[in-house]
Design a protein around this motif. Structure first.
Motif, short mmCIF file in Angstrom:
data_model
loop_
_atom_site.label_atom_id
_atom_site.label_comp_id
_atom_site.label_asym_id
_atom_site.label_seq_id
_atom_site.Cartn_x
_atom_site.Cartn_y
_atom_site.Cartn_z
N GLY A 30 0.62 -1.22 -0.25
CA GLY A 30 0.23 -0.10 0.11
C GLY A 30 0.75 1.63 0.00
N GLU A 31 1.96 0.93 0.06
CA GLU A 31 2.58 2.45 0.14
C GLU A 31 4.04 2.57 -0.56
OE1 GLU A 31 6.02 2.36 3.23
OE2 GLU A 31 4.90 1.16 4.77
N ALA A 32 3.36 0.80 -1.50
CA ALA A 32 4.00 1.76 -3.63
C ALA A 32 4.58 2.84 -4.39
CB ALA A 32 3.68 0.61 -4.42
N PRO A 33 5.02 2.94 -4.61
CA PRO A 33 6.53 2.00 -5.12
C PRO A 33 6.68 2.28 -4.39
CG PRO A 33 6.59 4.00 -6.35
CD PRO A 33 5.17 4.84 -5.97
N LEU A 34 7.45 0.39 -3.95
CA LEU A 34 8.67 -0.02 -2.82
C LEU A 34 9.97 0.52 -3.87
CD1 LEU A 34 6.89 -2.59 -0.90
CD2 LEU A 34 7.04 -0.13 -0.88
N VAL A 35 11.40 0.97 -2.92
CA VAL A 35 12.25 0.43 -3.48
C VAL A 35 13.13 -0.16 -2.68
CG1 VAL A 35 14.43 2.02 -4.28
CG2 VAL A 35 12.49 3.52 -4.65
N LEU A 36 13.68 -0.81 -3.09
CA LEU A 36 14.84 -2.43 -1.77
C LEU A 36 15.73 -2.56 -2.03
CD1 LEU A 36 12.68 -5.74 -2.15
CD2 LEU A 36 11.72 -3.80 -1.13
N ALA A 37 16.63 -1.75 -1.53
CA ALA A 37 18.22 -1.25 -1.73
C ALA A 37 18.37 -2.40 -0.55
CB ALA A 37 18.91 0.33 -1.46
N PHE A 38 18.71 -3.96 -1.84
CA PHE A 38 20.59 -4.25 -1.20
C PHE A 38 21.72 -3.93 -1.42
CE2 PHE A 38 16.60 -6.97 -2.18
CZ PHE A 38 16.03 -7.84 -1.60
N PHE A 39 22.47 -3.70 0.41
CA PHE A 39 23.82 -4.06 0.05
C PHE A 39 24.74 -4.56 0.99
CE2 PHE A 39 21.51 -1.38 3.59
CZ PHE A 39 23.19 -1.38 4.79
N PRO A 40 25.97 -5.10 0.61
CA PRO A 40 26.55 -5.87 1.23
C PRO A 40 26.04 -5.53 3.02
CG PRO A 40 27.17 -5.46 -0.41
CD PRO A 40 26.47 -4.36 -0.22
N GLY A 41 27.07 -5.24 3.05
CA GLY A 41 27.51 -4.42 5.27
C GLY A 41 27.20 -3.30 5.15
N ALA A 42 26.19 -2.89 6.36
CA ALA A 42 26.79 -1.43 7.51
C ALA A 42 27.78 -0.78 7.41
CB ALA A 42 26.15 -1.19 8.20
N PHE A 43 28.41 0.14 7.22
CA PHE A 43 29.38 1.28 7.91
C PHE A 43 30.92 0.64 7.25
CE2 PHE A 43 27.37 0.23 11.23
CZ PHE A 43 27.43 1.29 12.79
N THR A 44 30.95 -0.04 5.83
CA THR A 44 31.47 -0.49 4.38
C THR A 44 31.49 0.17 4.31
OG1 THR A 44 30.58 -1.63 3.29
CG2 THR A 44 31.81 -2.54 4.87
N PRO A 45 33.08 1.68 2.90
CA PRO A 45 32.66 2.79 2.73
C PRO A 45 31.91 2.71 1.20
CG PRO A 45 35.07 2.03 2.85
CD PRO A 45 33.99 0.84 3.27
N PRO A 46 31.76 1.58 0.40
CA PRO A 46 30.76 1.31 -0.85
C PRO A 46 29.32 1.23 -0.05
CG PRO A 46 32.14 -0.61 -1.13
CD PRO A 46 32.66 0.03 0.48
N CYS A 47 29.19 0.40 0.89
CA CYS A 47 27.96 0.58 1.26
C CYS A 47 27.53 1.89 2.17
CB CYS A 47 27.30 -0.46 2.20
SG CYS A 47 27.76 -2.37 1.87
N THR A 48 28.00 3.22 2.49
CA THR A 48 27.56 3.90 2.72
C THR A 48 27.72 5.02 2.58
OG1 THR A 48 29.49 3.42 5.36
CG2 THR A 48 29.01 5.94 4.77
N ASN A 49 28.65 5.24 1.34
CA ASN A 49 28.53 5.56 0.02
C ASN A 49 27.16 5.56 -0.39
OD1 ASN A 49 31.08 6.81 0.25
ND2 ASN A 49 31.53 5.83 -1.72
N GLU A 50 26.77 4.53 -0.83
CA GLU A 50 25.26 4.25 -1.54
C GLU A 50 24.22 5.19 -0.47
OE1 GLU A 50 22.58 0.46 -3.24
OE2 GLU A 50 24.00 -0.06 -1.98
N MET A 51 24.07 4.71 1.03
CA MET A 51 22.66 4.55 1.47
C MET A 51 23.10 6.68 1.71
SD MET A 51 21.25 2.18 2.62
CE MET A 51 21.69 1.25 0.46
N VAL A 52 23.97 7.17 1.82
CA VAL A 52 24.28 8.39 2.16
C VAL A 52 23.46 9.06 1.42
CG1 VAL A 52 25.60 10.49 2.61
CG2 VAL A 52 25.46 8.82 3.64
N ALA A 53 24.12 8.78 -0.71
CA ALA A 53 23.69 9.22 -1.61
C ALA A 53 22.05 9.07 -1.27
CB ALA A 53 24.26 8.36 -2.76
N PHE A 54 21.33 7.80 -1.26
CA PHE A 54 20.24 7.92 -1.07
C PHE A 54 19.03 8.74 -0.72
CE2 PHE A 54 19.80 3.43 -3.12
CZ PHE A 54 18.91 3.81 -4.01
#
Length: 158
Positions: A30-54
């Motif tokens: 009911g909240e759609a559209p939904l965006v599911l952003a899978f990421f390998p692990g918290a506190f890693t540089p690429p994952c931090t960059n992605e989540m901060v960009a979102f």
């Protein structure tokens, strides 16, 4: 792997927090559209960059009507600390039992780091009918998604 046009696999996991609440994907349609952003692990540089960009463009994503969920195999407590440290204003889903990772076929082993069964970096957009309308999986876990393409897909799924 889940592709455009597929029914979104349902799963139940925990939301990040000191008192983790249960999260079931199908209850969110009911909240759609939904965006599911899978990421390998918290506190890693690429994952931090992605989540901060979102987070940096969260208003633009929300203008499409979309609800964003970050998903990793980290514990809900680790995710809560990650959320707090980076000021993330969207929910993180703790998939410690890998139900979502397996359902979406985005399991990744990073042998150099001793990590088994973490999430590949992937993004899925799901419409209100529970249909996947956009799917992207990184060729390399250090690659980030095309954020504009994600926002356009979310807008189209509204």
């Amino acid at each position: 792997m889940v592709s455009d046009g597929d029914s979104a696999p349902d799963f139940t996991a925990k939301l990040a927090g000191d008192e983790p609440e249960e999260f079931t994907l199908s209850e969110q349609f009911g909240e759609a559209p939904l965006v599911l952003a899978f990421f390998p692990g918290a506190f890693t540089p690429p994952c931090t960059n992605e989540m901060v960009a979102f987070q940096d463009d969260l208003d633009a994503l929300r203008e499409t009507g979309a609800t964003l969920y970050g998903i990793s195999a980290d514990s809900p407590f680790s995710q809560a600390a990650f959320q707090d440290e980076h000021g993330l204003e969207f929910d993180l889903v703790s998939d410690m039992d890998r139900a979502a990772i397996e359902a979406y076929d985005v399991s990744l082993d990073i042998d150099d780091l001793g990590l088994q069964g973490v999430a590949e970096r992937a993004v899925f957009v799901i419409d209100g009918d529970g249909t996947v309308t956009y799917s992207w999986v990184a060729d390399d876990p250090t690659n980030e998604p095309d954020y504009d393409a994600v926002y356009e897909a979310a807008e189209a799924a509204a």
